[in-house]
Design a protein around this motif. Structure first.
Motif, PDB file in Angstrom:
ATOM      1  N   TRP A 198       0.843  -1.201   0.000  1.00  0.00           N
ATOM      2  CA  TRP A 198       0.000   0.000   0.000  1.00  0.00           C
ATOM      3  C   TRP A 198       0.871   1.241   0.000  1.00  0.00           C
ATOM      4  O   TRP A 198       1.864   1.297   0.726  1.00  0.00           O
ATOM      5  N   LEU A 199       0.467   2.219  -0.796  1.00  0.00           N
ATOM      6  CA  LEU A 199       1.098   3.542  -0.738  1.00  0.00           C
ATOM      7  C   LEU A 199       0.077   4.483  -0.091  1.00  0.00           C
ATOM      8  O   LEU A 199      -1.060   4.591  -0.570  1.00  0.00           O
ATOM      9  N   VAL A 200       0.494   5.094   1.000  1.00  0.00           N
ATOM     10  CA  VAL A 200      -0.426   5.935   1.776  1.00  0.00           C
ATOM     11  C   VAL A 200       0.153   7.348   1.862  1.00  0.00           C
ATOM     12  O   VAL A 200       1.347   7.514   2.106  1.00  0.00           O
ATOM     13  N   TYR A 201      -0.674   8.365   1.673  1.00  0.00           N
ATOM     14  CA  TYR A 201      -0.237   9.751   1.888  1.00  0.00           C
ATOM     15  C   TYR A 201      -0.805  10.216   3.238  1.00  0.00           C
ATOM     16  O   TYR A 201      -1.921   9.829   3.615  1.00  0.00           O
ATOM     17  N   CYS A 202      -0.038  11.056   3.912  1.00  0.00           N
ATOM     18  CA  CYS A 202      -0.537  11.581   5.186  1.00  0.00           C
ATOM     19  C   CYS A 202       0.063  12.964   5.432  1.00  0.00           C
ATOM     20  O   CYS A 202       0.926  13.413   4.670  1.00  0.00           O
ATOM     21  N   ARG A 203      -0.394  13.608   6.478  1.00  0.00           N
ATOM     22  CA  ARG A 203       0.223  14.875   6.875  1.00  0.00           C
ATOM     23  C   ARG A 203       1.655  14.577   7.338  1.00  0.00           C
ATOM     24  O   ARG A 203       1.854  13.648   8.148  1.00  0.00           O
ATOM     25  N   PRO A 204       2.660  15.316   6.845  1.00  0.00           N
ATOM     26  CA  PRO A 204       4.029  15.055   7.297  1.00  0.00           C
ATOM     27  C   PRO A 204       4.106  15.091   8.826  1.00  0.00           C
ATOM     28  O   PRO A 204       3.540  15.994   9.462  1.00  0.00           O
ATOM     29  N   GLY A 205       4.774  14.092   9.403  1.00  0.00           N
ATOM     30  CA  GLY A 205       4.879  14.011  10.866  1.00  0.00           C
ATOM     31  C   GLY A 205       3.927  12.993  11.455  1.00  0.00           C
ATOM     32  O   GLY A 205       4.007  12.682  12.647  1.00  0.00           O
ATOM     33  N   PHE A 206       3.016  12.468  10.642  1.00  0.00           N
ATOM     34  CA  PHE A 206       2.020  11.521  11.154  1.00  0.00           C
ATOM     35  C   PHE A 206       2.194  10.124  10.537  1.00  0.00           C
ATOM     36  O   PHE A 206       1.272   9.328  10.551  1.00  0.00           O
ATOM     37  N   GLU A 207       3.413   9.852  10.019  1.00  0.00           N
ATOM     38  CA  GLU A 207       3.673   8.553   9.385  1.00  0.00           C
ATOM     39  C   GLU A 207       3.517   7.420  10.394  1.00  0.00           C
ATOM     40  O   GLU A 207       2.921   6.380  10.092  1.00  0.00           O
ATOM     41  N   ARG A 208       4.055   7.603  11.609  1.00  0.00           N
ATOM     42  CA  ARG A 208       3.977   6.553  12.636  1.00  0.00           C
ATOM     43  C   ARG A 208       2.531   6.287  13.043  1.00  0.00           C
ATOM     44  O   ARG A 208       2.153   5.168  13.346  1.00  0.00           O
ATOM     45  N   ASP A 209       1.737   7.361  13.053  1.00  0.00           N
ATOM     46  CA  ASP A 209       0.322   7.194  13.409  1.00  0.00           C
ATOM     47  C   ASP A 209      -0.383   6.325  12.367  1.00  0.00           C
ATOM     48  O   ASP A 209      -1.238   5.514  12.695  1.00  0.00           O
ATOM     49  N   CYS A 210      -0.005   6.524  11.089  1.00  0.00           N
ATOM     50  CA  CYS A 210      -0.589   5.708  10.009  1.00  0.00           C
ATOM     51  C   CYS A 210      -0.230   4.243  10.187  1.00  0.00           C
ATOM     52  O   CYS A 210      -1.066   3.359  10.033  1.00  0.00           O
ATOM     53  N   ASP A 213       3.374  16.246   0.476  1.00  0.00           N
ATOM     54  CA  ASP A 213       2.989  17.556   1.012  1.00  0.00           C
ATOM     55  C   ASP A 213       4.162  18.122   1.833  1.00  0.00           C
ATOM     56  O   ASP A 213       4.061  18.306   3.045  1.00  0.00           O
ATOM     57  N   THR A 214       5.289  18.321   1.160  1.00  0.00           N
ATOM     58  CA  THR A 214       6.508  18.830   1.816  1.00  0.00           C
ATOM     59  C   THR A 214       7.066  19.962   0.950  1.00  0.00           C
ATOM     60  O   THR A 214       6.589  20.175  -0.175  1.00  0.00           O
ATOM     61  N   ASN A 215       8.099  20.627   1.443  1.00  0.00           N
ATOM     62  CA  ASN A 215       8.694  21.698   0.635  1.00  0.00           C
ATOM     63  C   ASN A 215       9.262  21.147  -0.664  1.00  0.00           C
ATOM     64  O   ASN A 215       9.121  21.753  -1.719  1.00  0.00           O
ATOM     65  N   GLU A 216       9.893  19.956  -0.583  1.00  0.00           N
ATOM     66  CA  GLU A 216      10.429  19.348  -1.805  1.00  0.00           C
ATOM     67  C   GLU A 216       9.285  19.028  -2.776  1.00  0.00           C
ATOM     68  O   GLU A 216       9.382  19.252  -3.982  1.00  0.00           O
ATOM     69  N   GLY A 217       8.189  18.530  -2.217  1.00  0.00           N
ATOM     70  CA  GLY A 217       7.015  18.217  -3.036  1.00  0.00           C
ATOM     71  C   GLY A 217       6.500  19.454  -3.759  1.00  0.00           C
ATOM     72  O   GLY A 217       6.146  19.395  -4.941  1.00  0.00           O
ATOM     73  N   LYS A 218       6.508  20.581  -3.031  1.00  0.00           N
ATOM     74  CA  LYS A 218       6.007  21.828  -3.656  1.00  0.00           C
ATOM     75  C   LYS A 218       6.870  22.205  -4.860  1.00  0.00           C
ATOM     76  O   LYS A 218       6.355  22.634  -5.896  1.00  0.00           O
ATOM     77  N   THR A 219       8.182  22.034  -4.733  1.00  0.00           N
ATOM     78  CA  THR A 219       9.045  22.407  -5.868  1.00  0.00           C
ATOM     79  C   THR A 219       8.839  21.439  -7.039  1.00  0.00           C
ATOM     80  O   THR A 219       9.029  21.809  -8.189  1.00  0.00           O
TER      81      THR A 219
END
Ligand code: SAM
Length: 341
Positions: free
Chosen positions: A8-20, A96-102
């Motif tokens: 599975w590939l899951v997207y989440c709010r950065p910082g909440f990976e462990r919660d996922c 959803d990170t700064n690198e992602g924005k670029t």
């Protein structure tokens, strides 16, 4: 032989990976902190609408590394698996990170090229029932190839429902309730459950962003808060402001909606919302549960289980979903709908 378990590939709010990871109880194959995505394995099925911390849920099919800067199209097309044969949509996505924005500038430019190539080979059609193809770029030289099931995923690019700000809105919280309506209800449900002249109570309403969102949809709102309403929500004819305690207030007649954004212990808000729904004060609720710094998944589970257990005990039929929305920070937004018998 047993079928291999999907990745599975899951997207989440950065910082909440462990919660996922904790929430899915799947095995993390890739879960870097603050990356905004993770790769999981070990679960035959996951249900998108039962995962609070997952913005998007995809089946991972493959990966391409070392993409050359000057021709990403050929290696990506070559890496597409033969099955599924056709896709109903194409999403080029970034974290959803700064690198992602670029990287999003590149994905916008690249989208029409890839789309045309897939249409020419008849692999892409406009059939909303078919799986969607997602190409996720964690960096500019790496792509993860995945699909989404239209019935078990978000239909928004990057799993983020974009909503536009009303110039008159008294606070940015306005966006959160707009996003909640889009995430939890399809268009038909919104038309049915959010009709003009319906009634709502907004607990912890000040300065009035959520109240203003409801008013914009034609609802009449009782806004409960000791603090002042601001801007267009203050003194609006469809708004009645009561300076009362939101935990004690109950309407004299049932209303269609209660929304609640009071900053309180999640368990206390969950108990209040349960009382409103079980007591027949309303049929629909949207509320925020502020999460503790630690043991967030557990705190959420305890709050949601307490709601389920009370509603089950009464034999009520309901829908209960929780999501950490794009506009949520250390909190989760919950939708509770009581079904008519
Ligand atoms: C996060 S703000 C709400 C923002 C609001 N949803 C908006 O869109 O503008 C929380 C509000 O809850 C109110 N509040 C907290 N406890 C309350 C209580 N027991 N009764 C009424 N309001 C309360 C606070 O006064 C504050 O205005």
């Amino acid at each position: 032989m047993n079928k291999p378990l999907p990745s599975w590939l899951v997207y989440c709010r950065p910082g909440f990976e462990r919660d996922c990871v904790e929430e899915t109880q799947a095995k993390p194959l890739e879960a870097v902190g603050n990356s905004g995505y993770l790769v999981l394995q070990g679960k035959a099925r996951l249900a998108y609408n039962q995962l609070a911390f997952a913005r998007q849920l995809l089946t991972l099919l493959g990966e391409v590394r070392d993409l050359p800067e000057r021709d990403r199209l050929a290696p990506l097309l070559a890496a597409l698996p033969a099955a599924p044969e056709r896709f109903g949509a194409l999403y080029l996505e970034v974290p959803d990170t700064n690198e992602g924005k670029t990287l999003s500038g590149f994905t916008k430019r690249f989208q029409p090229l890839l789309e045309q190539a897939l249409r020419d080979s008849e692999r892409l059609t406009d059939d909303a029932c078919l799986p969607r193809l997602h190409l996720f770029f964690p960096s500019e030289d790496r792509a993860l190839i995945a699909t989404s099931d239209p019935h078990n995923s978000s239909d928004a690019l990057n799993g983020i429902h974009r909503v536009s700000m009303s110039a008159d809105a008294p606070s940015r919280s306005y966006l959160k309730l707009a996003e909640a309506f889009a995430v939890f209800m399809d268009e038909q449900e919104q038309a049915q459950w959010l009709k003009p002249r319906m009634t709502a109570v907004d607990l912890g309403a000040a300065p009035g962003g959520w109240t203003w969102q409801l008013v914009q949809r034609g609802l009449h709102v009782t806004a409960v808060d000791n603090g002042p309403l601001k801007g267009a929500a203050a003194g609006h004819p469809a708004v009645k402001h009561l300076r009362q305690d939101g935990f004690k207030f109950r309407p004299q007649r049932p209303v269609d909606w209660v929304v609640c954004d009071m900053v309180e212990q999640p368990q206390r808000v969950a108990a209040l919302m349960t009382e409103w729904i079980v007591g027949g004060y309303c049929m629909n609720a949207i509320f925020n549960l502020k999460l503790p710094m630690k043991k967030r998944v557990e705190a959420l589970r305890i709050a949601l289980d307490s709601i389920r257990s009370a509603l089950n005990k009464k034999g009520l039929r309901y829908r209960l979903e929780a999501k950490q929305l794009y506009h949520d920070r250390e909190e989760v937004t919950v939708f509770l709908h009581r079904e008519k018998r």
